[in-house]
Design a protein around this motif. Structure first.
Motif, PDB file in Angstrom:
ATOM      1  N   ARG A  89     -22.199  -4.437  17.069  1.00  0.00           N
ATOM      2  CA  ARG A  89     -21.498  -3.955  15.885  1.00  0.00           C
ATOM      3  C   ARG A  89     -21.190  -2.488  16.104  1.00  0.00           C
ATOM      4  NH1 ARG A  89     -26.098  -5.869  11.559  1.00  0.00           N
ATOM      5  NH2 ARG A  89     -26.152  -8.068  12.107  1.00  0.00           N
ATOM      6  N   TRP A 140     -14.977   0.696  13.621  1.00  0.00           N
ATOM      7  CA  TRP A 140     -13.695   0.094  13.968  1.00  0.00           C
ATOM      8  C   TRP A 140     -12.874   1.018  14.862  1.00  0.00           C
ATOM      9  CZ3 TRP A 140      -9.230   2.609  12.681  1.00  0.00           C
ATOM     10  CH2 TRP A 140      -9.272   3.521  11.631  1.00  0.00           C
ATOM     11  N   TRP A 141     -13.009   2.331  14.682  1.00  0.00           N
ATOM     12  CA  TRP A 141     -12.265   3.259  15.540  1.00  0.00           C
ATOM     13  C   TRP A 141     -12.706   3.088  16.991  1.00  0.00           C
ATOM     14  CZ3 TRP A 141      -8.558   6.938  13.940  1.00  0.00           C
ATOM     15  CH2 TRP A 141      -8.091   7.782  14.973  1.00  0.00           C
ATOM     16  N   LEU A 162     -11.487  -0.474  18.393  1.00  0.00           N
ATOM     17  CA  LEU A 162     -10.052  -0.630  18.604  1.00  0.00           C
ATOM     18  C   LEU A 162      -9.448   0.435  19.516  1.00  0.00           C
ATOM     19  CD1 LEU A 162      -8.918  -1.522  14.964  1.00  0.00           C
ATOM     20  CD2 LEU A 162      -9.402  -3.083  16.855  1.00  0.00           C
ATOM     21  N   LEU A 176     -15.246  -9.088   9.568  1.00  0.00           N
ATOM     22  CA  LEU A 176     -15.355  -7.885  10.406  1.00  0.00           C
ATOM     23  C   LEU A 176     -16.282  -8.119  11.599  1.00  0.00           C
ATOM     24  CD1 LEU A 176     -15.586  -5.157   7.609  1.00  0.00           C
ATOM     25  CD2 LEU A 176     -13.622  -5.654   9.078  1.00  0.00           C
ATOM     26  N   HIS A 207     -15.061  -9.625  14.713  1.00  0.00           N
ATOM     27  CA  HIS A 207     -14.321  -8.718  15.588  1.00  0.00           C
ATOM     28  C   HIS A 207     -15.180  -7.519  16.005  1.00  0.00           C
ATOM     29  CE1 HIS A 207     -11.266 -10.995  13.325  1.00  0.00           C
ATOM     30  NE2 HIS A 207     -10.541 -10.868  14.418  1.00  0.00           N
ATOM     31  N   VAL A 242     -16.775  -5.409  14.335  1.00  0.00           N
ATOM     32  CA  VAL A 242     -16.623  -4.215  13.500  1.00  0.00           C
ATOM     33  C   VAL A 242     -17.694  -4.212  12.421  1.00  0.00           C
ATOM     34  CG1 VAL A 242     -15.106  -2.999  11.889  1.00  0.00           C
ATOM     35  CG2 VAL A 242     -14.146  -4.094  13.934  1.00  0.00           C
ATOM     36  N   LEU A 291     -17.019   0.971   6.968  1.00  0.00           N
ATOM     37  CA  LEU A 291     -15.703   1.250   7.537  1.00  0.00           C
ATOM     38  C   LEU A 291     -15.403   2.737   7.709  1.00  0.00           C
ATOM     39  CD1 LEU A 291     -13.524  -1.452   5.756  1.00  0.00           C
ATOM     40  CD2 LEU A 291     -14.444  -1.479   8.078  1.00  0.00           C
ATOM     41  N   GLU A 349     -15.095   7.810  11.811  1.00  0.00           N
ATOM     42  CA  GLU A 349     -13.775   7.798  11.159  1.00  0.00           C
ATOM     43  C   GLU A 349     -13.512   9.101  10.414  1.00  0.00           C
ATOM     44  OE1 GLU A 349     -14.945   3.781  12.142  1.00  0.00           O
ATOM     45  OE2 GLU A 349     -15.979   5.266  10.892  1.00  0.00           O
TER      46      GLU A 349
END
Length: 318
Positions: free
Chosen positions: A19, A22-23, A26, A240, A243, A245, A249, A254
């Motif tokens: 886990r 997301w930054w 991706l 999430l 993927h 993530v 978030l 971020e």
């Protein structure tokens, strides 16, 4: 001379977290992971050297930010992201080559904090000299404060959860001094060890597997109330996790990218910093609220141990 390093798929399995932000998933891992394999295979670069490299790139980024002009802002933003890629690579190389160390973890943490502070002061100072708006001075303090707040909150949340686990284990040992003493398992640990069940939130399967492994095991779930109150969140969370993530978030990663990449790239430092700060605080408050609900589950768990002890005492007396 090259090292014997596995293929890229195996490097991903070993180095990438189950886990992550997301930054990172991706925009960093697709670049960092192949570079990690090449670095480990063809060079003798150590994780600590990568940490130093990330730190120095961050200071160069700060120097560009201080110049204030939009062209230098773009250069500073690009360098900051390269610095972050190197910062992610040091831990991956450590996991892949077994070169991790306690000092390296300390160095990484300290350099990260210095880099954020230096870039915040430089970025806002450059914008202050460019516009004359004193709000940028306060923004520098706010960025450093938000970065410190998230780490303090993370550390204290970990300490509280650790304390709750420790007290539960002590209370269970006190309540199970008989020959049939039961083992203890925490639901979040079982889910972490079983990612597929975590994605589907299949708590019954996880509990059944724990019981099969240790028939006397007692599973403690300190997130029951949160799950009951926010069933829709579980669906989003499952999506999430499929993927890789994590549901948090807007974390520190971020936040940093909003301030030091997005703002400078679009030449809108002020609004990007404010929006990033507000979103970070919203998600930190969500963590605090989740912790509050977890403490209620903790209290109920201790009470259940007390009730079981009383029941067993009465049964023996009868």
């Amino acid at each position: 001379m090259s090292r014997d390093i596995p293929d890229l798929a195996e490097v991903r399995r070993v180095t990438q977290k189950k886990r992550d932000a997301w930054w990172t998933v991706l925009l960093v891992d697709p670049v960092a992971t192949p570079l990690v394999r090449l670095t480990a295979k063809y060079t003798r670069i150590t994780p600590n050297q990568l940490t130093w490299g990330a730190f120095l790139l961050g200071l160069v980024s700060a120097a560009f930010f201080a110049l204030g002009d939009w062209r230098w802002l773009i250069a500073g933003a690009v360098l900051y992201h390269l610095s972050f890629i190197l910062d992610c690579m040091d831990g991956k190389v450590a996991r892949l080559t077994g070169q991790g160390s306690v000092f390296g973890a300390w160095l990484d943490f300290v350099f990260d904090r210095i880099r954020v502070a230096a870039c915040a002061v430089a970025l806002m100072a450059g914008q202050y000299h460019r516009t004359g708006d004193t709000l940028y001075i306060w923004l520098a303090a706010a960025v450093i404060g938000c970065d410190a707040l998230r780490y303090i909150n993370s550390l204290e949340t970990f300490k509280v959860r650790h304390t709750m686990r420790k007290q539960i284990k002590v209370r269970l040992r006190e309540a199970r001094r008989a020959e049939n003493e039961r083992e203890l398992a925490f639901m979040e640990d079982l889910l972490r060890e079983n990612p597929e069940a975590d994605i589907e939130q299949d708590l019954r399967t996880v509990t059944a597997e724990a019981v099969q492994t240790a028939p006397q095991a007692q599973v403690v779930d300190l997130h029951q109330e949160f799950r009951r109150r926010f069933p829709a969140y579980l669906r989003v969370r499952s999506f999430l996790l499929r993927h890789r993530v994590r549901p948090h978030l807007i974390s520190g990663i971020e936040f940093q990218m909003g301030v030091f990449m997005i703002g400078p790239l679009v030449d809108s430092v002020l609004p990007a910093t404010i929006v990033s700060g507000v979103l970070l605080l919203v998600f930190e408050l969500a963590i605090i609220y989740k912790l509050l609900l977890s403490t209620r589950d903790f209290t109920r768990t201790l009470d259940s141990f007390d009730r079981e002890t009383v029941t067993e005492t009465i049964t023996r007396a009868a």
